[in-house]
Design an enzyme around this catalytic site. Structure first.
Site, PDB file in Angstrom:
ATOM      1  N   HIS B  60       5.549  27.968  45.999  1.00 66.98           N
ATOM      2  CA  HIS B  60       7.004  28.016  46.194  1.00 66.98           C
ATOM      3  C   HIS B  60       7.693  27.310  45.043  1.00 66.98           C
ATOM      4  O   HIS B  60       7.039  26.673  44.203  1.00 66.98           O
ATOM      5  CB  HIS B  60       7.402  27.446  47.558  1.00 66.98           C
ATOM      6  CG  HIS B  60       7.129  25.972  47.742  1.00 66.98           C
ATOM      7  ND1 HIS B  60       5.873  25.417  47.611  1.00 66.98           N
ATOM      8  CD2 HIS B  60       7.953  24.946  48.068  1.00 66.98           C
ATOM      9  CE1 HIS B  60       5.951  24.109  47.858  1.00 66.98           C
ATOM     10  NE2 HIS B  60       7.199  23.806  48.128  1.00 66.98           N
ATOM     11  N   HIS B  62       9.710  24.731  44.687  1.00 69.04           N
ATOM     12  CA  HIS B  62      10.069  23.313  44.596  1.00 69.04           C
ATOM     13  C   HIS B  62       9.387  22.723  43.362  1.00 69.04           C
ATOM     14  O   HIS B  62       8.247  23.076  43.042  1.00 69.04           O
ATOM     15  CB  HIS B  62       9.640  22.549  45.853  1.00 69.04           C
ATOM     16  CG  HIS B  62      10.607  22.714  46.991  1.00 69.04           C
ATOM     17  ND1 HIS B  62      10.250  22.576  48.312  1.00 69.04           N
ATOM     18  CD2 HIS B  62      11.933  23.014  46.994  1.00 69.04           C
ATOM     19  CE1 HIS B  62      11.315  22.775  49.081  1.00 69.04           C
ATOM     20  NE2 HIS B  62      12.351  23.042  48.304  1.00 69.04           N
ATOM     21  N   ASP B  64       7.857  20.058  42.485  1.00 68.13           N
ATOM     22  CA  ASP B  64       6.535  19.425  42.490  1.00 68.13           C
ATOM     23  C   ASP B  64       5.402  20.441  42.599  1.00 68.13           C
ATOM     24  O   ASP B  64       4.224  20.067  42.567  1.00 68.13           O
ATOM     25  CB  ASP B  64       6.433  18.351  43.584  1.00 68.13           C
ATOM     26  CG  ASP B  64       6.762  18.860  44.976  1.00 68.13           C
ATOM     27  OD1 ASP B  64       7.540  19.833  45.091  1.00 68.13           O
ATOM     28  OD2 ASP B  64       6.249  18.292  45.962  1.00 68.13           O
ATOM     29  N   HIS B  65       5.760  21.732  42.675  1.00 69.18           N
ATOM     30  CA  HIS B  65       4.736  22.782  42.711  1.00 69.18           C
ATOM     31  C   HIS B  65       4.805  23.728  41.515  1.00 69.18           C
ATOM     32  O   HIS B  65       3.926  24.559  41.352  1.00 69.18           O
ATOM     33  CB  HIS B  65       4.835  23.581  44.019  1.00 69.18           C
ATOM     34  CG  HIS B  65       4.516  22.748  45.220  1.00 69.18           C
ATOM     35  ND1 HIS B  65       3.326  22.825  45.895  1.00 69.18           N
ATOM     36  CD2 HIS B  65       5.227  21.756  45.827  1.00 69.18           C
ATOM     37  CE1 HIS B  65       3.316  21.934  46.878  1.00 69.18           C
ATOM     38  NE2 HIS B  65       4.467  21.282  46.864  1.00 69.18           N
ATOM     39  N   HIS B 140       8.580  26.932  55.331  1.00 70.90           N
ATOM     40  CA  HIS B 140       9.057  25.711  54.681  1.00 70.90           C
ATOM     41  C   HIS B 140      10.563  25.873  54.455  1.00 70.90           C
ATOM     42  O   HIS B 140      11.157  26.861  54.890  1.00 70.90           O
ATOM     43  CB  HIS B 140       8.268  25.512  53.374  1.00 70.90           C
ATOM     44  CG  HIS B 140       8.466  24.167  52.740  1.00 70.90           C
ATOM     45  ND1 HIS B 140       8.484  22.992  53.455  1.00 70.90           N
ATOM     46  CD2 HIS B 140       8.651  23.808  51.443  1.00 70.90           C
ATOM     47  CE1 HIS B 140       8.667  21.990  52.621  1.00 70.90           C
ATOM     48  NE2 HIS B 140       8.783  22.445  51.401  1.00 70.90           N
ATOM     49  N   ASP B 210       3.560  24.210  50.971  1.00 70.42           N
ATOM     50  CA  ASP B 210       4.030  23.281  52.003  1.00 70.42           C
ATOM     51  C   ASP B 210       4.421  24.081  53.246  1.00 70.42           C
ATOM     52  O   ASP B 210       4.914  25.193  53.129  1.00 70.42           O
ATOM     53  CB  ASP B 210       5.261  22.525  51.517  1.00 70.42           C
ATOM     54  CG  ASP B 210       5.008  21.671  50.277  1.00 70.42           C
ATOM     55  OD1 ASP B 210       3.882  21.611  49.790  1.00 70.42           O
ATOM     56  OD2 ASP B 210       5.968  21.084  49.777  1.00 70.42           O
ATOM     57  N   HIS B 268      -1.046  16.454  49.719  1.00 67.55           N
ATOM     58  CA  HIS B 268       0.420  16.466  49.683  1.00 67.55           C
ATOM     59  C   HIS B 268       1.002  15.263  50.423  1.00 67.55           C
ATOM     60  O   HIS B 268       2.009  15.358  51.129  1.00 67.55           O
ATOM     61  CB  HIS B 268       0.971  17.778  50.252  1.00 67.55           C
ATOM     62  CG  HIS B 268       2.372  18.066  49.765  1.00 67.55           C
ATOM     63  ND1 HIS B 268       3.501  17.745  50.488  1.00 67.55           N
ATOM     64  CD2 HIS B 268       2.831  18.611  48.619  1.00 67.55           C
ATOM     65  CE1 HIS B 268       4.579  18.112  49.798  1.00 67.55           C
ATOM     66  NE2 HIS B 268       4.201  18.636  48.668  1.00 67.55           N
TER      67      HIS B 268
END
Lengths: 301, 301
Positions: B60, B62, B64-65, B140, B210, B268
Site C-alpha cells: 500500500h 503509506h 513506511d512501505h 486498512h 497492514d 510491523h
C-alpha cells in the site's frame, strides 16, 4: 554558525555514505539544506531535534538531494508537529510532495508552505531580523540553486568606556546600538562613532551543489567565510565532470581562490573513489584552506 | 524458500529500526516485498545483489512501505541495469514514481513495468513455471494487499526402484515426472502412480501487512507454511489498533490459529514498545509456533 554535514556523497546512499543533507545552525535557527534518502535517520543519529527545523532548502530535484523530504514531512506529521514548515525548492516540488501525501491519505496537523523557485538571478528568498538567505543560480543538468546564508548584525557594539565617561543612562544604550547619536544635558552632541565599535562582521556561508565550473557565481559568493562547493570528480575524470555537469576538486578550488573565500568545504564525492584525501590534495594545489567534508562532520564557522 | 527481513517496524525509520521491506528467495528468484525508506541500503547491508531483483510487490501507499522505491529504481538506473523490472502495487503507484523520475530528468536504460492493482478479490498477479503470486485483499485505512507466494512443483518424484525394475529407458523419465504412464514392449501399461511418488508439498508464504483483524483472509492463507502478519500493537493498546486499522499480537495469533498455518512471523511493531519479546509472549497465549521478525533476520521456510 555551525554546519553539520549529514551526508555529502553523490548519487546513491550506501551502508557507509549518505546522500546530500546538511544542517546549518545560524543565530539559533536550524536550516536544513537538501534532504537525500535517509536524512531523517541522520538527523536522529546526530541528535538534532526535529522541532527545531522550520526551513528546508532543496537545491534541485535529483533523488540524492530530495528523496528523503517526503519521509521527513510524514514523520513530522506522525510526531504531531505543530510549527509551520517552509520548503524552498524548484518549481514542481510542491506537487511532487503533495501527490505522495494525498496517496497515503495523510493530513498535516501543521502548516506546510512551499516557496517554489524558478528565477535565474540571485534573489532573497528568506529574511528575518537575524538572517538573510539568497539563491545562487547554478548550472546543472536540471534547474538548480545553491544558497547563501548571511547573518544580519544590525546592532553596533557598545563602547562601555565611552558611555560611562559621558555618564549616559543605560536606557539609551539600545538607541546607541542601533546607530543613534546622543545629546547630553549641556546640548553637546556625541556622535555614534564615539560611543560604539563596528559590529562583528556578518558571517556568510555559501552552499553550491550540484554545478559545473561556473564563474558567474563569483560575485555572489565573494569573500564568504565558508564555501561548500561540490567536487564530484578528480581532474583525472574531468571529462565525466563535463559530461554530467559536475565539478572537479581542482575546479572547486579555483572557484574558492577567485572568490577569495576564507574556507573551502569539499563534498558530493563520487563513490568511485576509495580515498577522499585525494580531493583535498588536488584542491590544495590551488587553494590552501580546505576542509574535507564528510558525513557526520561538524564545522564551527 | 528463504525470507530475509530487511525492516519490520512501523511508521518512521530510526537509527536502530527500519520500515517494512523483505526479500523472499523462492525457486532461485528474489522477490522484494514492500520498500520503505532506506531499503536500498538494507539490501546492500545484507549483500543482496540488486540485479537479482526483478519483481517488487508493494502492499500500500503509506510511506513506511514504499518511500524507498523511487530511490531504488533510480539507483538501478545509475548502476546501468538492463533487466526488466516489474512493480506490483495499488493503482496510482505508476504516476507517483514516474512523476519523480520525470522531475529529475532521469531515463531508464531498462524496461520498467507497473502492474497496478485495484481488485478487491484475491487474484493471480504473477505466474511462471515455478511460482504463483496472488493478492490477499486486506483492510486498512487505504487500499492494501497482502501477497501469497506459492511454489509450483509440477514434477512428480521418480521412484528409482520401480523404473529400474521395469528397465525403463532414461529418455522416458521426463514423461514420467510429468505424470505420464509407460507402455512396455509387451504392451503392458504401467500407470504413473507405480513409477512415482507425490511431489514435495508446494511451499506457501503469506505476507499480510497492514490490516485490521480480518477473518476474510482465512481461506486464502489456509495452512500456509509461514504467515507474516502485522502486529503493530499489544492488546493493552487494542483501542489504538482499532482506530488506526492495525492488529494486536493476540489478534495476529488468532488469525494464525484459525488458518492453521505452520509458523507465524510477527512484525510491523509500533516503536512505542521497548521490548518486542512482549509480542511473542502475547501471541503464544493463543498460538505456539511464533517467530519474532526482526531487522536482518533470515528465516529458512
Amino acid at each position: 554558525m555551525k554546519l553539520t554535514i549529514l551526508g555529502c556523497y553523490a548519487a546513491t546512499p550506501r551502508t557507509i555514505t549518505n546522500p546530500t543533507a546538511q544542517v546549518l545552525e545560524i543565530k539559533n535557527q536550524m536550516f536544513l539544506i537538501d534532504c537525500g534518502e535517509g536524512t531523517q535517520v541522520q538527523l536522529r543519529k546526530h541528535k538534532i531535534k526535529f522541532s527545531r527545523i522550520n526551513h528546508i532548502f532543496i537545491s534541485h530535484l535529483h533523488g540524492d538531494h530530495f528523496y528523503g523530504l517526503v519521509g521527513l514531512i510524514s514523520t513530522f506529521m506522525l510526531l504531531n508537529r505543530e510549527n509551520d514548515l517552509h520548503v524552498y525548492g524548484p518549481k514542481g516540488i510542491k506537487e511532487l510532495i503533495l501527490m505522495q501525501l494525498r496517496a497515503s491519505g495523510s493530513y498535516t496537523g501543521y502548516q506546510l508552505f512551499f516557496h517554489e523557485l524558478e528565477g535565474t538571478e540571485s534573489e532573497i528568498i528568506f529574511e528575518d531580523e537575524k538572517v538573510v538567505v539568497k539563491t545562487i543560480p547554478l548550472k546543472h543538468r536540471i534547474y538548480t540553486n545553491g544558497y547563501l546564508f548571511q547573518e544580519k548584525n544590525k546592532q553596533r557594539k557598545l563602547n562601555i568606556e565611552a558611555v560611562e565617561k559621558y555618564k549616559i543612562d543605560t536606557c539609551y544604550y539600545q538607541k546607541i546600538k542601533f546607530g543613534g547619536a546622543i545629546t547630553l544635558e549641556d546640548d553637546t552632541i556625541i556622535p555614534n562613532k564615539e560611543l560604539t565599535f563596528d559590529p562583528d562582521p556578518e558571517k556568510r556561508y555559501a552552499f553550491c551543489s550540484d554545478t559545473v565550473y561556473n564563474e558567474d557565481i563569483l560575485p555572489i559568493i565573494n569573500e564568504v567565510d565558508a564555501l561548500y562547493h561540490e567536487s564530484t570528480f578528480l581532474e583525472s575524470e574531468a571529462h565525466l565532470a563535463e559530461k554530467t555537469m559536475h565539478t572537479t576538486a581542482k575546479q572547486a578550488a579555483t572557484i574558492a581562490q577567485k572568490a577569495r573565500v576564507k574556507t573551502l568545504i569539499m563534498g558530493h564525492y563520487s563513490t568511485r573513489y576509495g580515498n577522499i584525501e585525494l580531493f583535498k590534495e588536488e584542491a590544495q594545489t590551488i587553494f590552501n584552506n580546505v576542509i574535507l567534508g564528510d558525513d557526520g562532520k561538524e564545522i564551527e564557522l
